[in-house]
Design an enzyme around this catalytic site. Sequence first.
Site, PDB file in Angstrom:
ATOM      1  N   ASP A 172     -67.297  20.835 -67.411  1.00 57.89           N
ATOM      2  CA  ASP A 172     -66.596  19.917 -66.524  1.00 57.89           C
ATOM      3  C   ASP A 172     -65.654  19.033 -67.315  1.00 57.89           C
ATOM      4  O   ASP A 172     -65.544  19.145 -68.539  1.00 57.89           O
ATOM      5  CB  ASP A 172     -67.562  19.106 -65.647  1.00 57.89           C
ATOM      6  N   LYS A 193     -65.881  17.340 -61.546  1.00 58.02           N
ATOM      7  CA  LYS A 193     -65.927  16.422 -60.410  1.00 58.02           C
ATOM      8  C   LYS A 193     -64.968  15.286 -60.710  1.00 58.02           C
ATOM      9  O   LYS A 193     -65.228  14.456 -61.586  1.00 58.02           O
ATOM     10  CB  LYS A 193     -67.347  15.885 -60.205  1.00 58.02           C
ATOM     11  N   GLY A 197     -71.247  13.382 -72.859  1.00 56.33           N
ATOM     12  CA  GLY A 197     -72.363  12.476 -73.110  1.00 56.33           C
ATOM     13  C   GLY A 197     -73.661  13.221 -73.284  1.00 56.33           C
ATOM     14  O   GLY A 197     -73.744  14.225 -73.989  1.00 56.33           O
ATOM     15  N   ASP A 198     -74.708  12.736 -72.635  1.00 56.26           N
ATOM     16  CA  ASP A 198     -76.014  13.383 -72.640  1.00 56.26           C
ATOM     17  C   ASP A 198     -76.345  13.799 -71.217  1.00 56.26           C
ATOM     18  O   ASP A 198     -76.178  13.015 -70.275  1.00 56.26           O
ATOM     19  CB  ASP A 198     -77.088  12.425 -73.176  1.00 56.26           C
ATOM     20  N   MET A 249     -69.543   4.805 -65.094  1.00 52.11           N
ATOM     21  CA  MET A 249     -68.996   5.179 -63.784  1.00 52.11           C
ATOM     22  C   MET A 249     -68.698   3.943 -62.931  1.00 52.11           C
ATOM     23  O   MET A 249     -68.898   3.946 -61.716  1.00 52.11           O
ATOM     24  CB  MET A 249     -69.957   6.118 -63.036  1.00 52.11           C
TER      25      MET A 249
END
Length: 334
Positions: A120, A142, A174-175, A257
């Site tokens: 992504d 997304k 990231g994770d 976010m």
Amino acid sequence: MTPFDVAGLDAVVIGGDTRAAAQVAALLDGGSSVTVVAPELTATIDDLVGRGLVTWVRDVEPADLDRFDLVLRGRPRAPEPDRILGIGSVTLVGGGPGDPGLVTVAGREAIQQADVIVTDRLAPIAALAWARPDVELIDVAKIPGGRSTSQDDINQLLVEHAKAGRHVVRFKGGDNFVFGRGGEELLACHAAGIATRVIPGVSSAIAAPALAGVPVTHRGLTQGFTVISGHVPPDHPDSTLDYAALARSGTTIVVLMGVRTLEAICAALVTGGLAPSTPAAVVADGSLSSQHVVRATVSTIAAHAAGVRPPAVAVIGDVADIDGLVDDADGTSR
């Protein structure tokens, strides 16, 4: 990630698929100005265009390519070699904050061995250059307010390809287990009887602030940090966070976010008792050549960062303004 110095070059990539996205990411990482020529774009390149990092044109005349210093044409996928497929598997790989150099050794090995990579927009796309020429690349990006692939569809992709005997890598930024829905993907695989492996990644919650000179903990200032999702604002019925408790916690608050909801989050923290003068910072595009930092206070950071686009990490607490650690060369603005 490129075999030669591309800094300052005006480059064009012909093609808009996920393989082209890997070339684009490598050029951006190397310091090039990038134009993409394609009738359609994969979601990851579309996101780069929306963030102002890449120029998109649908078509050009061959003579127009002469003005570019470098012309790259997207690699077609190599034919899949004849082989007997055995038992498939799914490996969740955390890709870190964006710089492919921050992918773990185990993560790189998984990418190199994959038959299918489901990726992504926040994964370090330039790292896809490590994959085999015959790998199948699937972009399930997304984009906030834009194109999106449902989580159910992503889970189904992982299971179907693994059931077909392929080694699948789910490659995320990231994770995978820090607001990455990795747990949901793992459960879907377990329910389908798929063998799985998890390779942790460097979380942007820690890495992005660090790259801006902001330690999330610092002796004498704070003994802990709290990472929260800003996906919904404090007054949203889906929000489960106690912002008054966060305001009193004395820990550094890291918001992922939260670009769209930052103003409401900061207001809730101040209402909950956090001093309006508390330092705050927003780190956008952490670890990338486009990284930039906005610094202010919790009462003013939302206004100062109004022009910031995702991905970005917000840090609220005294650690955001430590004398000697703030480097104006990091793109800081106040």
